[in-house]
Motif scaffolding. Structure first.
Motif, mmCIF file in Angstrom:
data_model
loop_
_atom_site.group_PDB
_atom_site.id
_atom_site.type_symbol
_atom_site.label_atom_id
_atom_site.label_comp_id
_atom_site.label_asym_id
_atom_site.label_seq_id
_atom_site.Cartn_x
_atom_site.Cartn_y
_atom_site.Cartn_z
ATOM 1 N N PRO A 120 0.721 -1.244 0.025
ATOM 2 C CA PRO A 120 -0.118 -0.002 0.114
ATOM 3 C C PRO A 120 0.705 1.062 0.120
ATOM 4 C CG PRO A 120 -0.905 -1.500 1.591
ATOM 5 C CD PRO A 120 0.219 -2.211 1.009
ATOM 6 N N PHE A 121 1.947 1.250 0.716
ATOM 7 C CA PHE A 121 2.881 2.598 0.685
ATOM 8 C C PHE A 121 3.397 2.564 -0.681
ATOM 9 C CE2 PHE A 121 7.327 3.735 0.911
ATOM 10 C CZ PHE A 121 7.115 4.912 1.610
ATOM 11 N N PHE A 122 4.065 1.611 -1.195
ATOM 12 C CA PHE A 122 4.487 1.593 -2.560
ATOM 13 C C PHE A 122 3.540 2.061 -3.754
ATOM 14 C CE2 PHE A 122 7.833 -1.048 -0.739
ATOM 15 C CZ PHE A 122 8.921 -0.086 -0.940
ATOM 16 N N VAL A 123 2.255 1.623 -3.398
ATOM 17 C CA VAL A 123 1.296 2.042 -4.360
ATOM 18 C C VAL A 123 1.181 3.469 -4.422
ATOM 19 C CG1 VAL A 123 -1.333 1.803 -5.122
ATOM 20 C CG2 VAL A 123 0.103 -0.315 -4.555
ATOM 21 N N ALA A 124 0.865 3.902 -3.315
ATOM 22 C CA ALA A 124 0.718 5.309 -3.046
ATOM 23 C C ALA A 124 1.779 6.293 -3.682
ATOM 24 C CB ALA A 124 0.539 5.667 -1.500
ATOM 25 N N VAL A 125 3.033 5.709 -3.362
ATOM 26 C CA VAL A 125 4.204 6.473 -3.932
ATOM 27 C C VAL A 125 4.243 6.306 -5.494
ATOM 28 C CG1 VAL A 125 6.809 6.343 -4.121
ATOM 29 C CG2 VAL A 125 5.650 6.082 -1.554
ATOM 30 N N ILE A 126 3.970 5.319 -6.036
ATOM 31 C CA ILE A 126 4.224 5.283 -7.419
ATOM 32 C C ILE A 126 2.876 6.103 -8.250
ATOM 33 C CG2 ILE A 126 3.916 3.476 -9.339
ATOM 34 C CD1 ILE A 126 4.922 1.336 -7.571
ATOM 35 N N SER A 127 1.781 5.845 -7.518
ATOM 36 C CA SER A 127 0.604 6.381 -8.019
ATOM 37 C C SER A 127 0.750 8.191 -8.040
ATOM 38 C CB SER A 127 -0.840 6.250 -7.227
ATOM 39 O OG SER A 127 -1.126 4.898 -7.247
ATOM 40 N N TYR A 128 1.370 8.484 -7.078
ATOM 41 C CA TYR A 128 1.816 9.940 -6.785
ATOM 42 C C TYR A 128 3.029 10.474 -7.788
ATOM 43 C CZ TYR A 128 3.693 14.532 -5.304
ATOM 44 O OH TYR A 128 4.067 15.567 -5.036
ATOM 45 N N LEU A 129 3.878 9.717 -8.054
ATOM 46 C CA LEU A 129 4.752 9.967 -8.961
ATOM 47 C C LEU A 129 4.571 9.761 -10.629
ATOM 48 C CD1 LEU A 129 8.095 8.325 -7.119
ATOM 49 C CD2 LEU A 129 7.567 10.781 -7.122
ATOM 50 N N TYR A 131 1.132 8.852 -11.658
ATOM 51 C CA TYR A 131 -0.089 9.041 -12.149
ATOM 52 C C TYR A 131 -0.495 10.563 -11.549
ATOM 53 C CZ TYR A 131 0.129 4.326 -13.723
ATOM 54 O OH TYR A 131 0.555 3.006 -14.168
ATOM 55 N N ARG A 132 0.208 11.064 -10.860
ATOM 56 C CA ARG A 132 -0.373 12.405 -10.160
ATOM 57 C C ARG A 132 -1.429 12.265 -9.143
ATOM 58 N NH1 ARG A 132 4.650 14.850 -9.903
ATOM 59 N NH2 ARG A 132 5.428 14.771 -12.307
ATOM 60 N N GLN A 133 -1.375 11.119 -8.688
ATOM 61 C CA GLN A 133 -2.545 11.204 -7.738
ATOM 62 C C GLN A 133 -2.290 11.505 -6.213
ATOM 63 O OE1 GLN A 133 -4.108 7.076 -7.559
ATOM 64 N NE2 GLN A 133 -4.712 6.880 -9.623
ATOM 65 N N LYS A 134 -3.064 12.558 -5.839
ATOM 66 C CA LYS A 134 -2.786 13.164 -4.438
ATOM 67 C C LYS A 134 -2.786 12.234 -3.266
ATOM 68 C CE LYS A 134 -4.118 17.680 -5.877
ATOM 69 N NZ LYS A 134 -4.921 19.123 -5.676
ATOM 70 N N VAL A 135 -2.040 12.239 -2.294
ATOM 71 C CA VAL A 135 -2.330 11.510 -1.118
ATOM 72 C C VAL A 135 -2.821 12.203 -0.043
ATOM 73 C CG1 VAL A 135 -1.126 10.027 0.674
ATOM 74 C CG2 VAL A 135 -0.098 10.202 -1.940
ATOM 75 N N SER A 136 -4.024 11.898 0.472
ATOM 76 C CA SER A 136 -4.553 12.669 1.538
ATOM 77 C C SER A 136 -3.831 12.645 2.966
ATOM 78 C CB SER A 136 -5.995 12.110 1.815
ATOM 79 O OG SER A 136 -5.897 10.910 2.263
#
Length: 304
Positions: A120-129, A131-136
């Motif tokens: 879950p941590f890596f998914v959030a990082v990859i998605s941010y870097l 796919y530009r998905q913001k992390v709340s």
């Protein structure tokens, strides 16, 4: 006549299990299979089989079982993008190799916790870097819990960490990152469980076979008996390759992704407990605390 039919319906409702109960039962079985996966990987070093041999068994068993389903799934599989297939393949041989390398020098508690909790941590990082998905803010808090729990386990209250242990942890963290890429590919491909198993099993088997033939991976095929290979056939081939893949998909369908993820987060605790009698591994209060914090982070992340 009407009363008899109504009575039969009432008995069916009373005696039969609800879809929710069936989902929990299946997910409990999936948890034991996931724990058995980690424990079997730890057991490779004590067996005459190599990692390549286990991989061939892991992928060949579902490959043979799924032959009758290929024709009905072929049209769906052809529509999957090559980029998504490459992401899915990361969850096959590369993931297995990294976990086995990490398990060679890290206890089962570390293997299970790091591999199942860090994605879950890596998914959030990859998605941010990418796919530009913001992390709340809530996501940041839960991801911090995961990192803190893992760090507590790694340090274990010790001032010095052996290089061997640190190398094993790095392999396990890489496996967590690889699995995160696999889950992203899984979401993008949108495949059913059987189609997914067909793609990963067939392609991963042929990749492993080619690497063995050309000397990229060592194999002891012919140097071990069926009896020695049987535990890996059952756990890796039938358990992980078929039952866990289809069972988790069924559980998600009946329980919902959030509830299934919460139950899945309990896998490190179960694996750690099973490793105590099987491999005579010890659980210190610090390791238990690290596992608990990490599991809490994973559970909260599935609720965000």
């Amino acid at each position: 006549m009407q009363r008899t039919e109504n009575r039969q319906i009432e008995l069916t409702k009373t005696d039969g299990l609800s879809p929710l109960q069936k989902g929990y039962i299946v997910m409990a079985g999936v948890l034991f299979i996931w724990s058995s996966f980690v424990l079997s990987i730890r057991g490779i070093g004590a067996s005459p089989l190599t990692v390549a041999d286990v991989a061939l068994l892991r992928f060949s068993v579902p490959m043979l079982i799924l032959i009758p389903y290929i024709r009905s799934r072929l049209a769906v599989i052809k529509k999957v993008k090559v980029s998504d297939i490459l992401l899915l393949l990361l969850g096959g041989l590369p993931f297995l190799l990294l976990v086995s390398l990490g398990a060679a020098s890290a206890p089962s508690a570390y293997v299970s916790t790091i591999v199942t909790s860090t994605p879950p941590f890596f998914v959030a990082v990859i998605s941010y870097l990418f796919y530009r998905q913001k992390v709340s803010l809530k996501q940041t808090f839960t991801l911090c819990l995961i990192v803190i729990g893992v760090m507590i386990m790694i340090t274990g209250g010790r001032a010095h960490i052996s290089s061997e242990m640190l190398t094993g942890v790095c392999f396990l963290l890489a496996a967590g990152g690889i699995w995160a890429c696999y889950t992203i590919g899984l979401k993008r491909a949108g495949l059913d469980a059987i189609s997914l198993a067909i793609i990963t099993s067939y392609l991963s088997f042929f990749i492993t076979f080619i690497l063995v033939v050309f000397g990229g991976l060592n194999s002891n095929v012919g140097l071990f008996s069926l009896q020695q290979a049987l535990p890996f056939i059952i756990v890796q081939g039938i358990g992980v390759g078929i039952l866990a893949t289809i069972g988790f998909s069924y559980a998600v369908n009946k329980l919902g992704p959030s509830n299934a993820s919460v139950m899945g987060a309990l896998s490190p605790g179960l694996t750690s407990l099973l490793a105590v009698p099987i491999y005579n591994e010890s659980l210190s209060l610090i390791i238990i605390g690290g596992i608990s914090i990490t599991i809490t982070g994973v559970i909260f992340s599935s609720r965000v």
